[in-house]
Design a protein around this motif. Structure first.
Motif, PDB file in Angstrom:
ATOM      1  N   LYS A 165       0.823  -1.207   0.000  1.00 28.24           N
ATOM      2  CA  LYS A 165       0.000   0.000   0.000  1.00 28.24           C
ATOM      3  C   LYS A 165       0.864   1.267   0.000  1.00 28.24           C
ATOM      4  O   LYS A 165       0.384   2.345  -0.346  1.00 28.24           O
ATOM      5  N   ASN A 206      -3.931  -1.956   6.316  1.00 18.44           N
ATOM      6  CA  ASN A 206      -2.661  -1.614   5.681  1.00 18.44           C
ATOM      7  C   ASN A 206      -2.668  -0.244   5.005  1.00 18.44           C
ATOM      8  O   ASN A 206      -1.697   0.499   5.089  1.00 18.44           O
ATOM      9  N   THR A 217       1.958  -9.563  -0.255  1.00 21.44           N
ATOM     10  CA  THR A 217       1.577  -8.151  -0.155  1.00 21.44           C
ATOM     11  C   THR A 217       1.747  -7.494   1.214  1.00 21.44           C
ATOM     12  O   THR A 217       1.736  -6.276   1.313  1.00 21.44           O
TER      13      THR A 217
END
Ligand SMILES: *Cc1c(COP(=O)(O)O)cnc(C)c1O
Ligand SMILES: [Zn+2]
Length: 424
Positions: free
Chosen positions: A110, A136, A380
């Motif tokens: 992010k 996030n 991620t």
């Protein structure tokens, strides 16, 4: 700067680049356009990479930013593409790569979209940014807003992990917790922004700028593979801006002749909240809202899309255009994948990130991928963001006396004790 305008993906209406959300005519998503002829000229003479920039800012001609003086950076992007031979052989593949986003400044990808969004906030001269987030994005906005000297408000579902909440608070964010889903948080943030005149930089498709930061994953990946395109890119998806941004990045690289071909995009959802997967599986052209309460440990992708199902439809269209597919994995599979990637590759990832590995395993087990094809999984977010999710993996660890006897007893208790005594 080469970004020229924003175009509605639904009705084609065009808007000059300023504070923008969705289309005023039809409500659909706006997509930032570039003067690609001009960019192509720059790429032809100087190459794609701007050597004065670092991380995502090496690709500044393809980011919608005016002045480098506004750039807000904590060192985002430029993450490793790890060759994961031990994981590959565990899964039955010849090779597998992980794009390791756990090492971003706030521990998730992010940071890429939020670095761009915060830079735009400075350009627009606002003093407060607000975002809805499952954790996030909020942690990223808190950090980048702090760096930029902006006030930051984050709206989260009450199920958000303590790790992510602590990140936000320690970086000075004002946090609002909602007894509801990501979609409820989204609605709150939108109303608050309207009422108070704050800039909403939620990382759904609401604001067209953040997704541009996600394109840099594709540029880096191509460069790291020697300007080749992987056969498959596997991404955990909530609304899907990460997946869509990566595909847009690859399309741009094709346009400049820097790579040939496009990857098949695989979007992985959690079974407990899988609106995009459901539409894919039922062969529908439109994604419907997920009306039951999301139930999964993968909080980062638990997005029921209530009030913005267009986002899901746009992501579904992108997946189909790429020749890819959508998958849904169970919490069991996610936990197994998290343990597996930790033990084989030394990566501690949050459940949402492990969903990509679980998706890869599904693909391989169902023989939809050939052993020799190149596969990249996007990992991620960092495992430290949500350690309580793994509490059931953590055995009770006994404590021994600090004596010779204690040591002998401790060693005899280790699981590998029977067959691992030293040869001396
Ligand atoms: C936000 C998030 C995603 C999903 O990204 P979208 O672009 O919202 O689809 C995946 N993994 C993690 C760890 C996230 O925080
Ligand atoms: Zn429109």
């Amino acid at each position: 700067m080469f970004s020229s305008l924003a175009k509605c993906v639904g009705c084609g209406a065009q808007y000059p680049l300023g504070v923008l959300y969705t289309c005023e005519t039809c409500g659909n998503i706006l997509d930032i356009q570039y003067d690609y002829e001009q960019v192509a000229r720059v790429v032809a003479t100087k190459g794609l990479v701007d050597r004065t920039g670092r991380g995502i800012w090496r690709y500044r001609p393809l980011l919608p930013v005016h002045e480098s003086t506004n750039v807000v950076s904590l060192g985002e992007g430029g993450t490793e593409l790890l060759q994961c031979d031990r994981l590959a052989s565990e899964l039955g593949l010849d090779g597998l790569f992980i794009k390791d986003e756990t090492r971003e400044p706030t521990g998730s990808f992010k940071d890429r979209p939020i670095a761009v969004a915060t830079t735009k906030a400075l350009e627009f001269g606002v003093d407060t940014v607000v975002t809805s987030s499952s954790g996030n994005a909020g942690a990223a906005v808190a950090a980048y807003a702090a760096k930029a000297g902006l006030r930051c408000v984050v709206v989260v579902p009450s199920t958000t992990s303590t790790g992510k909440l602590t990140q936000m608070v320690m970086c000075g964010a004002e946090v609002i917790s909602v007894d509801g889903s990501s979609s409820d948080a989204f609605r709150f943030a939108q109303s608050a922004a309207k009422e108070r005149g704050w800039l909403n930089i939620s990382t759904t498709f609401l604001n067209p700028y953040p997704i541009e930061g996600n394109k840099t994953v594709a540029y880096e990946m191509a460069e790291q593979l020697g300007w080749r395109v992987p056969d498959w890119v596997i991404v955990p998806i909530g609304a899907g801006p990460l997946l869509v941004g990566i595909f847009k990045g690859f399309e741009e690289l094709n346009r400049f002749g820097l790579v040939f071909g496009l990857p098949r995009m695989v979007g992985v959802q959690a079974e407990g909240c899988a609106p995009i997967f459901r539409a894919f599986e039922e062969n529908r052209s439109v994604v419907e809202e997920w009306t039951s309460r999301p139930a999964t440990i993968a909080g980062g992708i638990a997005d029921p899309l209530v009030g913005y199902r267009n986002d899901g439809t746009y992501t579904l269209r992108t997946i189909r255009r790429s020749g890819g597919l959508a998958l849904a994995v169970s919490d069991e599979e996610i936990m197994e994948a998290a343990v597996c990637v930790g033990k084989t590759e030394g990566l501690f990832v949050e459940p949402t990130a492990a969903a990509a590995i679980a998706g890869a395993k599904r693909l391989i087990d169902s023989s939809r991928i050939q052993k020799t094809q190149t596969m990249v999984c996007l990992v991620t977010g960092h495992g430290l963001k949500d350690t309580s999710a793994f509490s059931r993996c953590l055995p009770t660890i006994p404590t021994f006396a600090a004596t010779e006897d204690g040591l002998r007893e401790a060693l005899s208790h280790l699981p590998g004790a029977e067959n691992k005594s030293s040869p001396s």
